[in-house]
Design a protein around this motif. Sequence first.
Motif, PDB file in Angstrom:
ATOM      1  N   ILE A 125      63.877   5.505  34.507  1.00 37.71           N
ATOM      2  CA  ILE A 125      65.091   4.931  35.238  1.00 37.71           C
ATOM      3  C   ILE A 125      64.315   3.648  36.229  1.00 37.71           C
ATOM      4  O   ILE A 125      63.269   3.792  36.739  1.00 37.71           O
ATOM      5  N   GLU A 126      64.991   2.581  35.942  1.00 40.02           N
ATOM      6  CA  GLU A 126      64.588   1.468  36.812  1.00 40.02           C
ATOM      7  C   GLU A 126      65.766   0.858  37.389  1.00 40.02           C
ATOM      8  O   GLU A 126      66.887   0.722  36.891  1.00 40.02           O
ATOM      9  N   ASP A 127      65.755   0.773  38.763  1.00 44.80           N
ATOM     10  CA  ASP A 127      66.630   0.211  39.597  1.00 44.80           C
ATOM     11  C   ASP A 127      68.058   1.031  39.523  1.00 44.80           C
ATOM     12  O   ASP A 127      69.007   0.557  39.356  1.00 44.80           O
ATOM     13  N   GLY A 128      67.766   2.334  39.279  1.00 43.66           N
ATOM     14  CA  GLY A 128      68.884   3.117  39.348  1.00 43.66           C
ATOM     15  C   GLY A 128      69.621   3.536  38.283  1.00 43.66           C
ATOM     16  O   GLY A 128      70.517   4.337  38.265  1.00 43.66           O
ATOM     17  N   ARG A 129      68.944   2.856  37.152  1.00 44.90           N
ATOM     18  CA  ARG A 129      69.972   3.070  35.781  1.00 44.90           C
ATOM     19  C   ARG A 129      68.894   3.271  34.760  1.00 44.90           C
ATOM     20  O   ARG A 129      67.524   2.976  34.770  1.00 44.90           O
ATOM     21  N   LEU A 130      69.213   4.204  33.869  1.00 41.87           N
ATOM     22  CA  LEU A 130      68.545   4.685  32.617  1.00 41.87           C
ATOM     23  C   LEU A 130      68.049   3.558  31.663  1.00 41.87           C
ATOM     24  O   LEU A 130      69.150   2.971  31.205  1.00 41.87           O
ATOM     25  N   ILE A 131      67.051   3.493  31.504  1.00 36.92           N
ATOM     26  CA  ILE A 131      66.637   2.425  30.552  1.00 36.92           C
ATOM     27  C   ILE A 131      65.745   2.994  29.290  1.00 36.92           C
ATOM     28  O   ILE A 131      65.671   2.499  28.421  1.00 36.92           O
ATOM     29  N   GLY A 132      65.555   4.253  29.288  1.00 37.44           N
ATOM     30  CA  GLY A 132      64.971   5.136  28.169  1.00 37.44           C
ATOM     31  C   GLY A 132      64.996   6.583  28.447  1.00 37.44           C
ATOM     32  O   GLY A 132      65.135   7.165  29.330  1.00 37.44           O
ATOM     33  N   ALA A 133      64.933   7.132  27.000  1.00 39.50           N
ATOM     34  CA  ALA A 133      64.685   8.693  26.890  1.00 39.50           C
ATOM     35  C   ALA A 133      64.289   9.051  25.813  1.00 39.50           C
ATOM     36  O   ALA A 133      64.213   8.532  24.963  1.00 39.50           O
ATOM     37  N   VAL A 134      63.309  10.204  25.838  1.00 40.57           N
ATOM     38  CA  VAL A 134      62.784  10.855  24.949  1.00 40.57           C
ATOM     39  C   VAL A 134      62.728  12.274  24.985  1.00 40.57           C
ATOM     40  O   VAL A 134      62.459  12.873  26.095  1.00 40.57           O
ATOM     41  N   PHE A 135      63.417  13.049  23.994  1.00 38.03           N
ATOM     42  CA  PHE A 135      63.676  14.393  23.906  1.00 38.03           C
ATOM     43  C   PHE A 135      63.003  14.906  22.751  1.00 38.03           C
ATOM     44  O   PHE A 135      63.076  14.533  21.523  1.00 38.03           O
ATOM     45  N   VAL A 136      62.574  16.119  23.078  1.00 38.94           N
ATOM     46  CA  VAL A 136      61.762  16.905  21.758  1.00 38.94           C
ATOM     47  C   VAL A 136      62.153  18.460  21.874  1.00 38.94           C
ATOM     48  O   VAL A 136      62.161  18.833  23.138  1.00 38.94           O
TER      49      VAL A 136
END
Length: 418
Positions: free
Chosen positions: A365-376
């Motif tokens: 999360i950057e500046d309150g916004r989602l910029i990436g996600a990794v799920f396994v």
Amino acid sequence: MTATGTGPAGARERLVVVGNGMASLRFLERVTEDAPGLYDVTVVGAEPVAAYNRVLLSSLLGGEVDEAACAFRGLDWYASHGIRLLTGAPVTAIDRENGLAVVGETHVLPFDKLVLAVGSTPIRLPKPGMDLPGILTFRDLADVSAIRKAAREHARAVVIGGGLLGLEAAVGLARLGVDTTLLHVMDRLMERQLDHAAADLVRRAMEARGVRVILNADTAAVEGDGRAERLRLTDGTVIPADLVVVSVGVRPSVALAQGAGLATGRGILVDDTMATSDPRIFALGECAEHRGMVYGLVEPAYEQAEVLAKHLAGHEARYAGTALSTSLKVSGLPVFSAGVVDTPESAEAVVMSDAGAGLYRKLLIEDGRLIGAVFVGDIAEQALCKALIRSGEPVAEMRDDLMFGRPAEAGTSQPLAA
């Protein structure tokens, strides 16, 4: 060369599609929906069969499915949609001045519009011994057949490359009971899609399937007397290998376009309508380069096919690029990643990890916004994460839902094919 399907010629524009892979088929499906009867369509595929699901190649290699399960459309579908299909027929040249696609040595196909969906070719490492018998790539049905034949004859296999295709090849070989070692030059598997923690879970899953994984492994040479017998690493390690499968990436197929004088970079250069430097000729999928990007995934190819079909049907349609995401199963383990993978200094990483259960989630999360996600392990919120990364919507009120799931919807999403 095998042909099936005929359509009345008449005054319709002649549309020739070169390549009959997954991107080509999606385009054909859409253009026959968006512009039924508008074009006299011919599709030419170099492989001896019609388009099939390359995502299932590892399952085919491992014996989980048969070749029929990989098929998309029967020959009757092409015929019923007025599409002339030529298989086992490589296009060898494009005569732009006369509007002709040359098939083989002498056969020619006149065109008013031409679509290049010629895909990519696997890279072979520039190392000594890479031309020895027993060294194969993993890219199409012919490769699967060759690997299975070699696997029946030999007991020891080395797969070079820790990207998705390399992992799939290794798992497929292990399913056949072959002693399999996977080598990767980087310090983690699938480094473009996974951070270290997620990649470690994938490595454990691979090892649980019987695949030996060696990281930071730089191949120096393949050695043997007349055929592959061993692989030597730059640190001196020697690994016995009767079969070596090279899966270190692909290069866009640009030779046909270059021979025709079309503009190319890494791929065939296209604009937002998928047009090349010749307005009658278009390109899509792995061979196309759009705004400096060459995509090697199915999702961008499908999006490009949708845009091109609409454009050729006379509708306003522009391709603005694809926000990259990966959703797949690696050795039976669901994996999803989108956006940024490694944590920038300016971002906050929210992490949940249970290595024993094979579960991992990381939100960037950057500046309150989602910029990436990794799920396994559990990827139920993948669709929401993709949408939020693309939209830039604030996520302060959704952090718990993204990390732990929304109670009413938990478990309802299904993994998507990569």
